[in-house]
Design an enzyme around this catalytic site. Structure first.
Site, PDB file in Angstrom:
ATOM      1  N   HIS A  94       1.750 -13.995   8.018  1.00 59.55           N
ATOM      2  CA  HIS A  94       1.252 -13.625   6.690  1.00 59.55           C
ATOM      3  C   HIS A  94      -0.202 -14.037   6.435  1.00 59.55           C
ATOM      4  CE1 HIS A  94       2.568 -17.620   5.062  1.00 59.55           C
ATOM      5  NE2 HIS A  94       1.674 -17.384   4.120  1.00 59.55           N
ATOM      6  N   HIS A 123      -4.561 -21.813   4.895  1.00 58.63           N
ATOM      7  CA  HIS A 123      -3.885 -22.891   4.174  1.00 58.63           C
ATOM      8  C   HIS A 123      -2.638 -23.433   4.882  1.00 58.63           C
ATOM      9  CE1 HIS A 123      -1.481 -19.555   2.505  1.00 58.63           C
ATOM     10  NE2 HIS A 123      -0.608 -20.460   2.099  1.00 58.63           N
ATOM     11  N   HIS A 124      -2.214 -22.805   5.969  1.00 56.00           N
ATOM     12  CA  HIS A 124      -1.090 -23.333   6.748  1.00 56.00           C
ATOM     13  C   HIS A 124      -1.542 -24.045   8.022  1.00 56.00           C
ATOM     14  CE1 HIS A 124       2.143 -21.932   4.249  1.00 56.00           C
ATOM     15  NE2 HIS A 124       1.599 -20.738   4.196  1.00 56.00           N
ATOM     16  N   LYS A 129       2.133 -12.084   2.384  1.00 56.16           N
ATOM     17  CA  LYS A 129       3.594 -11.957   2.429  1.00 56.16           C
ATOM     18  C   LYS A 129       4.049 -10.541   2.069  1.00 56.16           C
ATOM     19  CE  LYS A 129       4.849 -16.789   1.907  1.00 56.16           C
ATOM     20  NZ  LYS A 129       5.525 -17.797   1.072  1.00 56.16           N
ATOM     21  N   HIS A 175      -3.343 -16.516  -2.382  1.00 56.51           N
ATOM     22  CA  HIS A 175      -2.999 -17.282  -1.179  1.00 56.51           C
ATOM     23  C   HIS A 175      -1.818 -16.735  -0.388  1.00 56.51           C
ATOM     24  CE1 HIS A 175      -0.006 -19.387  -3.683  1.00 56.51           C
ATOM     25  NE2 HIS A 175       0.547 -19.755  -2.538  1.00 56.51           N
ATOM     26  N   ASP A 176      -0.865 -16.127  -1.024  1.00 61.70           N
ATOM     27  CA  ASP A 176       0.296 -15.600  -0.298  1.00 61.70           C
ATOM     28  C   ASP A 176       0.364 -14.075  -0.300  1.00 61.70           C
ATOM     29  OD1 ASP A 176       1.440 -17.834   0.858  1.00 61.70           O
ATOM     30  OD2 ASP A 176       2.801 -18.236  -0.809  1.00 61.70           O
TER      31      ASP A 176
END
Length: 157
Positions: free
Chosen positions: A55, A80-81, A30, A26-27
């Site tokens: 990201h 997801h953001h 980044k 998910h990240d």
């Protein structure tokens, strides 16, 4: 917790594999954000937030060429953001425009963030987090997903 919630919401076993992959990745976007921003203990400036908000797009660009990752695995890092009311990023998607798997993961991601110690604050209690999540139903979170999440045993320690 994302897998448990997706299972509770009726996802197939094949889809749960993709949810697991997306949750783990998910990240990953980044990686494209400088450490000076990622590791900053102070509030981010507007310019730093602009970079940080990229990201999910970095993640999509990294993951979309991978053939065995289906949409569920990519939708989590990519969306997801996004927020139920359209105020999220990177696209400002609203309501059911946001893939269901990303709406599910958003709840779990905020739960995890608030239940974890951070450089800038200590973790919150279970009840404080549950109360905060409830306050964001219909703005940040899909009200139905949040209700299922809070009514199940998924968000308990």
């Amino acid at each position: 917790k994302a897998i448990e919630l997706a299972r509770h919401m009726g996802f197939s076993e094949d889809d749960l594999v993709q949810v697991r992959r997306g949750a783990l990745l998910h990240d990953i976007g980044k990686m494209g954000v400088p450490d000076s921003i990622l590791l900053k203990a102070d509030k981010l400036t507007d310019e730093e937030w602009e970079i940080m908000r990229k990201h999910p797009v970095f993640a999509f660009n990294l993951l979309s060429p991978i053939r065995y990752l289906k949409s569920a695995a990519i939708d989590i890092p990519y969306c997801h953001h996004e927020k139920w009311d359209g105020s999220g990023y990177p696209f400002g998607l609203k309501g059911e425009q946001i893939p269901l798997v990303a709406r599910i993961f958003a709840v779990v991601d905020v739960w995890d963030a608030l239940r974890s110690d951070r450089i800038y604050r200590t973790s919150w209690s279970v009840e404080k987090v549950r109360e905060h999540l409830r306050s964001l139903a219909g703005t940040h979170f899909d009200p139905h997903v949040l209700k299922v999440c809070l009514d199940s045993d998924v968000l308990v320690e």
